[in-house]
Design a protein around this motif. Structure first.
Motif, PDB file in Angstrom:
ATOM      1  N   GLY A 153       0.810  -1.226   0.000  1.00 44.89           N
ATOM      2  CA  GLY A 153       0.000   0.000   0.000  1.00 44.89           C
ATOM      3  C   GLY A 153       0.836   1.265   0.000  1.00 44.89           C
ATOM      4  O   GLY A 153       0.415   2.302  -0.524  1.00 44.89           O
ATOM      5  N   LEU A 154       2.020   1.196   0.603  1.00 42.13           N
ATOM      6  CA  LEU A 154       2.890   2.386   0.624  1.00 42.13           C
ATOM      7  C   LEU A 154       3.738   2.370  -0.656  1.00 42.13           C
ATOM      8  O   LEU A 154       4.950   2.176  -0.627  1.00 42.13           O
ATOM      9  N   SER A 155       3.083   2.583  -1.773  1.00 41.39           N
ATOM     10  CA  SER A 155       3.738   2.451  -3.079  1.00 41.39           C
ATOM     11  C   SER A 155       4.128   3.827  -3.616  1.00 41.39           C
ATOM     12  O   SER A 155       3.693   4.856  -3.093  1.00 41.39           O
ATOM     13  N   THR A 156       4.910   3.807  -4.696  1.00 40.12           N
ATOM     14  CA  THR A 156       5.301   5.074  -5.334  1.00 40.12           C
ATOM     15  C   THR A 156       4.062   5.879  -5.711  1.00 40.12           C
ATOM     16  O   THR A 156       4.009   7.099  -5.503  1.00 40.12           O
ATOM     17  N   LYS A 157       3.040   5.172  -6.229  1.00 37.73           N
ATOM     18  CA  LYS A 157       1.823   5.875  -6.656  1.00 37.73           C
ATOM     19  C   LYS A 157       1.161   6.599  -5.468  1.00 37.73           C
ATOM     20  O   LYS A 157       0.737   7.745  -5.585  1.00 37.73           O
ATOM     21  N   SER A 158       1.138   5.918  -4.321  1.00 39.74           N
ATOM     22  CA  SER A 158       0.500   6.592  -3.177  1.00 39.74           C
ATOM     23  C   SER A 158       1.382   7.733  -2.667  1.00 39.74           C
ATOM     24  O   SER A 158       0.870   8.792  -2.305  1.00 39.74           O
ATOM     25  N   PHE A 159       2.707   7.560  -2.678  1.00 44.55           N
ATOM     26  CA  PHE A 159       3.578   8.656  -2.228  1.00 44.55           C
ATOM     27  C   PHE A 159       3.406   9.892  -3.120  1.00 44.55           C
ATOM     28  O   PHE A 159       3.454  11.024  -2.655  1.00 44.55           O
ATOM     29  N   GLN A 160       3.203   9.649  -4.431  1.00 42.23           N
ATOM     30  CA  GLN A 160       3.007  10.791  -5.341  1.00 42.23           C
ATOM     31  C   GLN A 160       1.758  11.575  -4.937  1.00 42.23           C
ATOM     32  O   GLN A 160       1.705  12.796  -5.041  1.00 42.23           O
ATOM     33  N   ARG A 161       0.754  10.833  -4.453  1.00 42.24           N
ATOM     34  CA  ARG A 161      -0.473  11.501  -4.003  1.00 42.24           C
ATOM     35  C   ARG A 161      -0.278  12.183  -2.650  1.00 42.24           C
ATOM     36  O   ARG A 161      -0.848  13.228  -2.372  1.00 42.24           O
ATOM     37  N   TYR A 162       0.549  11.563  -1.794  1.00 42.12           N
ATOM     38  CA  TYR A 162       0.665  12.055  -0.421  1.00 42.12           C
ATOM     39  C   TYR A 162       1.423  13.382  -0.319  1.00 42.12           C
ATOM     40  O   TYR A 162       1.104  14.209   0.538  1.00 42.12           O
ATOM     41  N   VAL A 163       2.478  13.554  -1.149  1.00 39.53           N
ATOM     42  CA  VAL A 163       3.338  14.739  -0.958  1.00 39.53           C
ATOM     43  C   VAL A 163       2.536  16.049  -1.033  1.00 39.53           C
ATOM     44  O   VAL A 163       2.626  16.887  -0.119  1.00 39.53           O
ATOM     45  N   PRO A 164       1.696  16.262  -2.058  1.00 35.21           N
ATOM     46  CA  PRO A 164       0.913  17.517  -2.069  1.00 35.21           C
ATOM     47  C   PRO A 164      -0.034  17.631  -0.864  1.00 35.21           C
ATOM     48  O   PRO A 164      -0.265  18.733  -0.373  1.00 35.21           O
ATOM     49  N   ARG A 201      -4.552  12.430   7.226  1.00 28.42           N
ATOM     50  CA  ARG A 201      -5.048  12.753   5.871  1.00 28.42           C
ATOM     51  C   ARG A 201      -4.584  11.717   4.850  1.00 28.42           C
ATOM     52  O   ARG A 201      -5.366  11.242   4.031  1.00 28.42           O
ATOM     53  N   THR A 202      -3.285  11.355   4.926  1.00 24.16           N
ATOM     54  CA  THR A 202      -2.748  10.475   3.888  1.00 24.16           C
ATOM     55  C   THR A 202      -3.096   9.008   4.140  1.00 24.16           C
ATOM     56  O   THR A 202      -3.498   8.310   3.216  1.00 24.16           O
ATOM     57  N   LEU A 203      -2.954   8.545   5.385  1.00 26.32           N
ATOM     58  CA  LEU A 203      -3.115   7.109   5.631  1.00 26.32           C
ATOM     59  C   LEU A 203      -4.564   6.725   5.917  1.00 26.32           C
ATOM     60  O   LEU A 203      -5.039   5.686   5.486  1.00 26.32           O
ATOM     61  N   LEU A 204      -5.261   7.583   6.661  1.00 29.77           N
ATOM     62  CA  LEU A 204      -6.605   7.204   7.127  1.00 29.77           C
ATOM     63  C   LEU A 204      -7.704   7.777   6.237  1.00 29.77           C
ATOM     64  O   LEU A 204      -8.853   7.326   6.306  1.00 29.77           O
ATOM     65  N   GLY A 205      -7.382   8.823   5.502  1.00 26.92           N
ATOM     66  CA  GLY A 205      -8.374   9.348   4.562  1.00 26.92           C
ATOM     67  C   GLY A 205      -9.026  10.639   5.020  1.00 26.92           C
ATOM     68  O   GLY A 205      -8.911  11.037   6.178  1.00 26.92           O
ATOM     69  N   LYS A 206      -9.723  11.263   4.072  1.00 23.60           N
ATOM     70  CA  LYS A 206     -10.213  12.612   4.357  1.00 23.60           C
ATOM     71  C   LYS A 206     -11.368  12.628   5.354  1.00 23.60           C
ATOM     72  O   LYS A 206     -11.541  13.594   6.084  1.00 23.60           O
ATOM     73  N   VAL A 272      -7.346   5.275  -2.554  1.00 19.22           N
ATOM     74  CA  VAL A 272      -6.578   6.517  -2.397  1.00 19.22           C
ATOM     75  C   VAL A 272      -5.801   6.612  -1.085  1.00 19.22           C
ATOM     76  O   VAL A 272      -4.966   7.489  -0.928  1.00 19.22           O
ATOM     77  N   ASP A 273      -6.088   5.751  -0.128  1.00 18.58           N
ATOM     78  CA  ASP A 273      -5.351   5.826   1.144  1.00 18.58           C
ATOM     79  C   ASP A 273      -5.197   4.423   1.719  1.00 18.58           C
ATOM     80  O   ASP A 273      -5.653   3.440   1.135  1.00 18.58           O
ATOM     81  N   MET A 274      -4.563   4.317   2.887  1.00 22.02           N
ATOM     82  CA  MET A 274      -4.306   2.990   3.460  1.00 22.02           C
ATOM     83  C   MET A 274      -5.598   2.313   3.905  1.00 22.02           C
ATOM     84  O   MET A 274      -5.687   1.091   3.870  1.00 22.02           O
ATOM     85  N   LEU A 275      -6.595   3.100   4.296  1.00 23.05           N
ATOM     86  CA  LEU A 275      -7.863   2.460   4.680  1.00 23.05           C
ATOM     87  C   LEU A 275      -8.428   1.692   3.475  1.00 23.05           C
ATOM     88  O   LEU A 275      -8.858   0.545   3.607  1.00 23.05           O
ATOM     89  N   ASP A 276      -8.394   2.317   2.281  1.00 20.86           N
ATOM     90  CA  ASP A 276      -8.846   1.612   1.069  1.00 20.86           C
ATOM     91  C   ASP A 276      -8.034   0.340   0.848  1.00 20.86           C
ATOM     92  O   ASP A 276      -8.573  -0.700   0.476  1.00 20.86           O
ATOM     93  N   VAL A 277      -6.704   0.467   1.076  1.00 18.25           N
ATOM     94  CA  VAL A 277      -5.833  -0.704   0.859  1.00 18.25           C
ATOM     95  C   VAL A 277      -6.264  -1.850   1.777  1.00 18.25           C
ATOM     96  O   VAL A 277      -6.426  -2.987   1.345  1.00 18.25           O
ATOM     97  N   PHE A 278      -6.504  -1.535   3.057  1.00 22.75           N
ATOM     98  CA  PHE A 278      -6.891  -2.604   3.995  1.00 22.75           C
ATOM     99  C   PHE A 278      -8.264  -3.184   3.656  1.00 22.75           C
ATOM    100  O   PHE A 278      -8.511  -4.365   3.851  1.00 22.75           O
ATOM    101  N   LEU A 279      -9.159  -2.330   3.144  1.00 29.37           N
ATOM    102  CA  LEU A 279     -10.514  -2.822   2.854  1.00 29.37           C
ATOM    103  C   LEU A 279     -10.555  -3.709   1.614  1.00 29.37           C
ATOM    104  O   LEU A 279     -11.512  -4.454   1.414  1.00 29.37           O
TER     105      LEU A 279
END
Ligand code: HEM
Length: 522
Positions: A153-164, A201-206, A272-279
Motif C-alpha cells: 500500500g505504501l507504493s510510489t503511486k501513493s507517495f506521489q499523491r501524499y506529498v501535495p 489525511r494520507t493514511l486514514l483518509g479525508k 486513495v489511502d491505506m484504509l482503502d488498501v486494507f478494505l
C-alpha cells in the motif's frame, strides 16, 4: 493468624510496651533489612556462570530500575564497559538481558522466532493502543502478512499523491497558527499536530481527517497516554488508562465503522489511502481483513508513526536552529535543487534534497526515538561465541543508539554533523552491511539482508520486525522540513537551549517545554 505469629506479636508487645506503631515500624524495618541482606547473599551465592553477568543491585525486585529509568543510555554505556556487550539487570522482577553493539543487534534482530518473540514482550503494551487482532495480537505469520499488505500500500503511486497533501496540511496549519512575523513557540506541540494531521489525511483518509477537531484527536491522545514504560512494567495495576484506552478505542472503532460502511456503498471506488488498501486486500488464503482489522491496522500505523516522526522532525529542527551553518547550508541546497523561488516539491523531487536527507539520517543517529527494542525469550538461547545461555522468561533489550554513537564507528559521535553522510568512510561502513545481500531472507514482506542487522546504524531496526514505515517517515519529515524552511528561519530559544531527552515515554521525546523561535522570511 497462626499461633507462632501471635506469639511473636505478644513478645513484641512485652518488649515495646503498649506502643503498636513502634512495633509495626520495627517489624517493617526488620523485613527491609532482611530483604536487603538476602539480595546480597543471593547475588553472591547463586551467581550462575552459564548466564550473562548480572548488574549488582541493592533492593530486591526493584533491582536497577531507578538507575536505568533516569538515564537508560548512560546506564547501558556504563555497564557495557564493565560487563561487555551482553549483561542482565533486574527491573521490577523482570530479568532484562541487554544486547549491545553490532553483536548484540545482530543477536536480537536475527534471533529465531521459536526462541524469541516480540509479541510476548509488546502485546500488553500495544493491544490497548492498536486494538485487537493486529500486529502483536496475532500470530507472527499473520503479522508478516499484514506487513506485506502495508508495504504494497505504501507504493510510489501513493507517495506521489501524499506529498501535495502533506504540503497542504503544513501550509494550512502555519497560516492558521503561526500568524506573527516572529514568535517563540512550543515546537514539539506544533510538529506533533502537523504529523497527526498529515498522517491522518494520507493514511486514514479525508473523512477521519475531517473529524480530527471533533474529538478524534482527543481519542488518539487518550490511547497515546497508555504507551508508557509504566504500562510495560505494571500490566496488573489498575491504572486509569487501562479503563480509558479501551473506551477511546471503542469510540474510534465506531467512527471508522461509519466511514467504512459509506465507502463500501461506493461502486468502483479508487484506492486513495491505506484504509482503502486494507478494505480491499486479502491474506494468502484468500480471506479479507475484517473491518475491525482494517480499522485497527490504520490506528496502529498512525500510532507507530506519530511520536517517532514527531520527535525526529522536532530534533532535526532544533539542531538546525542551533547551527546557523547547517541551517543555511540546507536552505541553499534546497534552492540549488529546486530553483531560487523554491517551488513546492513533488515526490520525485524529494530524492534531490540531499542535505535534508542527511539531516534526517543524522538526527536518527543521535536522537533515535526508539532506544529500547524488546523481545521475550521463550526457549533458552545461547549467545554465539560465548559460554552463556539466556534462559526462557528473560527479556532481551537492544539499543541500536549505543553503536550509532560509538566512536569505533563514527568520528566525534556526539556532534550533530549531517555532512558525515556524504563523506565516504562512515557512510560506507553502514552501506556495506546494508548492501551485502548475498545472505538474504524473506519473512513474507520482502527480501532482507541478514547482514544488515550488523550495521552500527539501525534506527529502523532489522530482521523480521524491521520498520515498514521508513520511506513514509522520510517523505513526511522531509516535506514538512522543506515547507517550514522555505517560509521561516529558526533560532533556538536562548533561555532553554537544547532540551534534554525525556525517557518517560516508550518513544524518547525532547523534554517539555520545547521552545524555539520562528522568523518569517520576507
Ligand atoms: C517497527 C522505528 C516510523 C510502522 C519499528 C521498529 C523501529 C521503528 C526501530 C522495530 C521495533 C522492533 O524491532 O521491536 C521507527 C522510526 C520511525 C518510524 C525511527 C520514524 C522516524 C514509522 C511509521 C510507520 C511505522 C511512519 C507507519 C506508517 C511500524 C510498524 C512496526 C515498526 C507497523 C512494527 C513492525 C514489526 O513488529 O514487525 N519502527 N519507525 N513506523 N514500525 Fe516504525
Amino acid at each position: 493468624m497462626s499461633l507462632s505469629t501471635l506469639g511473636v506479636f505478644e513478645s513484641y508487645r512485652t518488649f515495646y510496651g503498649e506502643s503498636p506503631s513502634l512495633c509495626i515500624l520495627t517489624t517493617v524495618l526488620g523485613f527491609v533489612v532482611t530483604a536487603l541482606i538476602w539480595a546480597q547473599i543471593e547475588q553472591a551465592l547463586f551467581d550462575d556462570p552459564t548466564q550473562p553477568p548480572v548488574v549488582r543491585y541493592y533492593v530486591p525486585f526493584i533491582g536497577s530500575m531507578v538507575e536505568f529509568g533516569m538515564d537508560p543510555i548512560g546506564f547501558m554505556r556504563k555497564h557495557r564497559e564493565q560487563h561487555g556487550d551482553f549483561f542482565t539487570f533486574l527491573m521490577f522482577g523482570r530479568k532484562m538481558t541487554v544486547c549491545l553493539g553490532s553483536r548484540g543487534n545482530d543477536f536480537l534482530f536475527n534471533a529465531k522466532h521459536s526462541c524469541v518473540t516480540a509479541e510476548d514482550a509488546y502485546n500488553n503494551l500495544t493491544k490497548p493502543v492498536f486494538g485487537a487482532d493486529v500486529v502483536y495480537d496475532v500470530p507472527n505469520s499473520v503479522l508478516m502478512e499484514q506487513k506485506r499488505i502495508v508495504k504494497a500500500g505504501l507504493s510510489t503511486k501513493s507517495f506521489q499523491r501524499y506529498v501535495p497533501m502533506i504540503i497542504k496540511e503544513t501550509n494550512d496549519y502555519i497560516d492558521k497558527h503561526w500568524t506573527k512575523d516572529e514568535d517563540t513557540i512550543d515546537i514539539f506541540k506544533a510538529i506533533s499536530e502537523l504529523i497527526i494531521m498529515s498522517a491522518s489525511r494520507t493514511l486514514l483518509g479525508k473523512e477521519i481527517r475531517a473529524q480530527l477537531y471533533e474529538g478524534v484527536a482527543d481519542l488518539y491522545h487518550t490511547l497515546d497516554s497508555s504507551f508508557t514504560p509504566i504500562h510495560f512494567l505494571f500490566e496488573w495495576l489498575p491504572l486509569p488508562s487501562y479503563f480509558s484506552a479501551p473506551k477511546a478505542h471503542a469510540e474510534l472503532e465506531s467512527i471508522f465503522a461509519k466511514v467504512i460502511k459509506a465507502r463500501r456503498l461506493e461502486t468502483n471506488r479508487e484506492s486513495v489511502d491505506m484504509l482503502d488498501v486494507f478494505l480491499t486486500s486479502k491474506y494468502k488464503d484468500g480471506t479479507a481483513l475484517t473491518d475491525l482489522q482494517a480499522t485497527n491496522m490504520c490506528i496502529a500505523l498512525l500510532m507507530a508513526g506519530q511520536h517517532t516522526s514527531a520527535a525526529t522532525t522536532t530534533w532535526a529542527l532544533l539542531n538546525l536552529a542551533n547551527q546557523d551553518n547547517v541551517r543555511n547550508g540546507a536552505y541553499n541546497d534546497m534552492k540549488r535543487a529546486m530553483g531560487e523561488d523554491l517551488p513546492y516539491p513533488e515526490f520525485e523531487n524529494l530524492k534531490d534534497l540531499q542535505t535534508l536527507d542527511d539531516i534526517v539520517r543524522e538526527t536518527l543517529r543521535i536522537h533515535p526515538p526508539i532506544v529500547q527494542v524488546l523481545r521475550k525469550v521463550v526457549k533458552p538461547i545461547p549467545i554465539p561465541e560465548s559460554s552463556h545461555i539466556i534462559p526462557a522468561g528473560n527479556y532481551l533489550m537492544a539499543s541500536p543508539v549505543i553503536a550509532a554513537t560509538d566512536k569505533a564507528h563514527f568520528q566525534d559521535p556526539e556532534t550533530f554533523k549531517p555532512s558525515r553522510w556524504s563523506q565516504q568512510d562512515e557512510a560506507a561502513e553502514v552501506e556495506a552491511e546494508d548492501k551485502n545481500s548475498e545472505n538474504t531472507v524473506n519473512y513474507g514482506w520482502g527480501d532482507m539482508s541478514l547482514n544488515s542487522a550488523k550495521s552500527p546504524y539501525l534506527p529502523f531496526g532489522a530482521g523480521r520486525h524491521r520498520c515498514i514505515g521508513e520511506q513514509f517517515a522520510y517523505i513526511q519529515i522531509k516535506t514538512i522540513l522543506y515547507v517550514l524552511l522555505k517560509r521561516f528561519d529558526f533560532k533556538l530559544d536562548e533561555k532553554r537551549g537544547m532540551p534534554k531527552s525525556d525517557y518517560n515515554s516508550m518513544v524518547v521525546l525532547p523534554e517539555a517545554p520545547v521552545s524555539c523561535r520562528y522568523i518569517r522570511r520576507k
